[in-house]
Enzyme design. Structure first.
Site: not given
Length: 461
Positions: A234, A268
């Site tokens: 990720e 993020c």
């Protein structure tokens, strides 16, 4: 980078740690392997009892660990406590659901017969020790969303946390130990990033998961590929926040502020690129900029602080470089854009308009409270702008038109599409991205199965 707690609100070094030497690292690898041999045979009920106890302890520790996280990486303390509560919720969710998520699957009877078997099934078995390389921005949540499903599946974890959150990293090992998990089920490795490659190459480590930067992801993926080991990555995100004419503009602008500055803008999945249909652009921009200006920036230990400092001096410098590059390229600074005087690594909530493809901030992730504002002539242009990014983590769409929704869900290149709300992770829903945002999924049933040996069991007639 040294392993140390440095308070980003003051720049003061609070505590430093020596990196573990090769002997201690080897001891922990041996322990992980030995523990896995027995832990893998425990029942789901046994694991669930341990995981629920860890959740109870985390709830009890919420005030204390919240202050530790704020001291180490600067998030407002109310958000730190909320992060701890979210982790406890995820632990309980996996304690409750792991057994059903990993239950044996029986193929269709016709397919079993056609294969020549008397019976057949698919079973999910744990892989072994899994290395987790984790970032500082959500120092509890990023780890727990790996650890809860991995441990409930029967794996054991080895944590290499970011070097600026060592106290949180050690707390996590202690939490699982106090909850009663066998020694070696979850261990923190206080090591520098240079030691990760050797550990990933070790045959006892069966898989790895990384949340972090694109360069770190490339390094881990490269070694894991060479060693033929499963990975979940990720990485970065530059999520679009699209506003169409039918949207509730007041609500969209209000949520947009939170979506951009959550965790001091260091997330993020924070919305970063605000793409607004020309018919409502000016109305949205007025409300959004006013909301960004009104945010309370300051000491993250204060209960009323909404935006604290960035986690590191380097992080602030990187953000300033992106803003300055955009300014030199002709971008308009609608608010913020100047480093405040005084101690700490603060940067004000900032909105930039007039972004062009030549500006670095159009292609790179702005990891801090800086938003870019785009005007789209129509839905087609909104989709083009949204997809004009190397990242594809998540996305936000504001519209009351179902035809708009169908189009965005079909065409947006992202791991998630959130309609009339901001992106937020939840244990029941898969989380992850496409393109340079990584691969694989965390959370939900998809996440717990990532680190399982999916085994076909076939019985002859």
């Amino acid at each position: 980078m040294s392993i140390a707690t440095v308070n980003p609100a003051t720049g003061e070094t609070i505590k430093t740690y020596e990196a573990m030497d090769e002997e201690e690292t080897e001891r922990r690898l041996q322990l992980a392997e030995a523990t896995f041999r027995t832990y893998r045979t425990t029942s789901f009920a046994e694991r669930a009892a341990l995981m629920n106890r860890a959740a109870e302890l985390l709830d009890e520790d919420q005030q204390e660990i919240g202050r530790v996280m704020t001291t180490e990486m600067g998030k407002p303390v109310k958000q730190a406590r909320a992060e701890a509560a979210k982790c406890a919720k995820a632990m309980r969710w996996y304690a409750e659901h792991a057994e059903e998520l990993l239950a044996d699957e029986e193929p269709a009877a016709a397919d079993v017969e056609d294969s020549g078997a008397s019976r057949a099934l698919v079973r999910y078995r744990p892989l072994g020790p899994v290395l987790a390389v984790m970032p500082w921005n959500f120092p509890l949540w990023q780890v727990v969303r790996f650890a809860a499903p991995a441990l409930m599946a029967g794996n054991v974890g080895l944590l290499k946390h970011a070097s600026n959150v060592p106290q949180t990293a050690l707390y996590l090992e202690d939490l699982f130990h106090r909850a009663g998990f066998p020694e070696g089920c979850f261990q923190t490795l206080l090591i520098g990033s240079g030691a990760v490659d050797d550990i990933l190459r070790d045959e006892r480590v069966r898989a790895a998961t990384l949340t972090g930067s694109e360069p770190a992801g490339r390094a881990v993926a490269s070694t894991a590929g060479e060693m033929i080991k499963k990975t979940v990555l990720e990485l970065g995100g530059s999520d679009p926040f699209v506003v169409m004419p039918s949207a509730d503009i007041d609500r969209a602008a209000q949520v947009a502020v939170t979506a951009r500055v959550q965790n001091n803008g260091q997330s993020c999945i924070a919305a970063k690129r605000f793409i607004v249909h020309t018919d409502v652009h000016d109305a949205f921009a007025e409300r959004f900029v006013a909301g960004m200006r009104a945010l309370r920036t300051g000491d993250p230990m204060r209960e009323d602080t909404e935006v604290g400092p960035l986690a590191s001096e380097r992080g602030r410098a990187d953000l300033e470089e992106l803003v300055d590059d955009a300014r030199r390229g002709g971008a308009a600074v609608l608010c913020g854009g100047e480093r405040p005087a005084g101690p700490g690594w603060y940067y004000p909530p900032t909105v930039l308009a007039g972004i062009t493809r030549e500006m670095r901030i159009h292609r790179e992730e702005a990891f801090g409270p800086v938003a870019t504002l785009y005007r789209a002539a129509d839905l087609d242009e909104a989709v083009l702008i949204a997809n004009d990014s190397p990242f594809g983590l998540s996305s936000n769409v504001w519209t009351r038109d179902e035809a708009d929704v169908d189009r965005f869900v079909r065409d947006l290149e992202a791991g998630g599409v959130y309609v009339n709300g901001m992106t937020a992770s939840h244990p029941a829903f898969p989380f992850g991205g496409v393109k340079r945002s990584g691969y694989g999924r965390e959370l939900s049933g998809h996440g717990i199965r990532e680190f399982c040996n999916i085994t076909t069991v076939w019985h002859g007639a």
